[in-house]
Structure formats: structure tokens, C-alpha cells
Design a protein around this motif. Structure first.
Motif: not given
Length: 108
Positions: A40-43, A51-57
């Protein structure tokens, strides 16, 4: 972990309209397409941590929406009552089935 994933997928189904496009994209790629944080981060050309922080939030937001609105809880309750009604009808226990149908109608 599977239970959490299933719950998040249900919450996402109910509340996705309340999310931003970016949040929807990240959640769909992570939970529905089963892509890794790295993919996802590559995309999106951002860090894995972002990405991790956004998904957790976003997961927390979905849980907060559920606490306030309870759509998933009512869905689960309705499903349970419908299964109960089906079983009662199979057993030809029509009076109890009618009572359960009344409970379902009161939920709405």
C-alpha cells in the motif's frame, strides 16, 4: 485475528460512507484486497508507518461510529432473531415465532 478482521469488515460496510476517500482506499486495500502495508505504501508513495497509523485511526473511528450508532449491533441482533424465527417455524411453533417477529419489528 480473523474475528477482528471480520468485525472491521462489517463495520467498514456499515460506515464507509463516513470515511474520506483516502481512508476508504487504505482500508479496502488492507482488509478487502489483503495487501501488505508495504504494498500500500508503494502505491501511494508514503511510508509504511503512515499507512499503519492511518489504518489504526480509521479502525478506531469505525469503532467510535459503532458505539454511537450501533448499526452492526442491531444487524447481529436481527440475524440472531431471524435464525430463531426460522427454527421456531421449522418446529411449527407459530406463537413463539410471532413473538420473535414482533421483537424484530420493534427494533426498527
Amino acid at each position: 485475528m480473523l474475528e477482528k478482521t471480520t468485525r472491521i469488515n462489517f463495520l467498514y460496510d456499515f460506515y464507509q460512507a463516513l470515511l474520506t476517500e483516502k481512508q476508504r482506499n487504505y482500508m479496502e486495500m488492507y482488509y478487502l484486497e489483503d495487501l501488505s502495508l508495504g504494498e500500500i505504501s508503494e502505491t501511494f508513495e508514503v511510508s509504511r508507518q503512515a499507512i499503519y497509523d492511518n489504518i489504526r485511526r480509521t479502525e478506531q473511528m469505525l469503532e467510535d461510529y459503532e458505539k454511537k450508532l450501533g448499526l452492526y449491533h442491531r444487524f447481529e441482533k436481527r440475524q440472531k432473531l431471524l435464525k430463531q424465527t426460522k427454527q421456531l417455524l421449522t418446529e411449527q411453533n407459530y406463537d413463539q415465532a410471532t413473538d420473535v417477529i414482533d421483537q424484530i419489528m420493534e427494533m426498527e
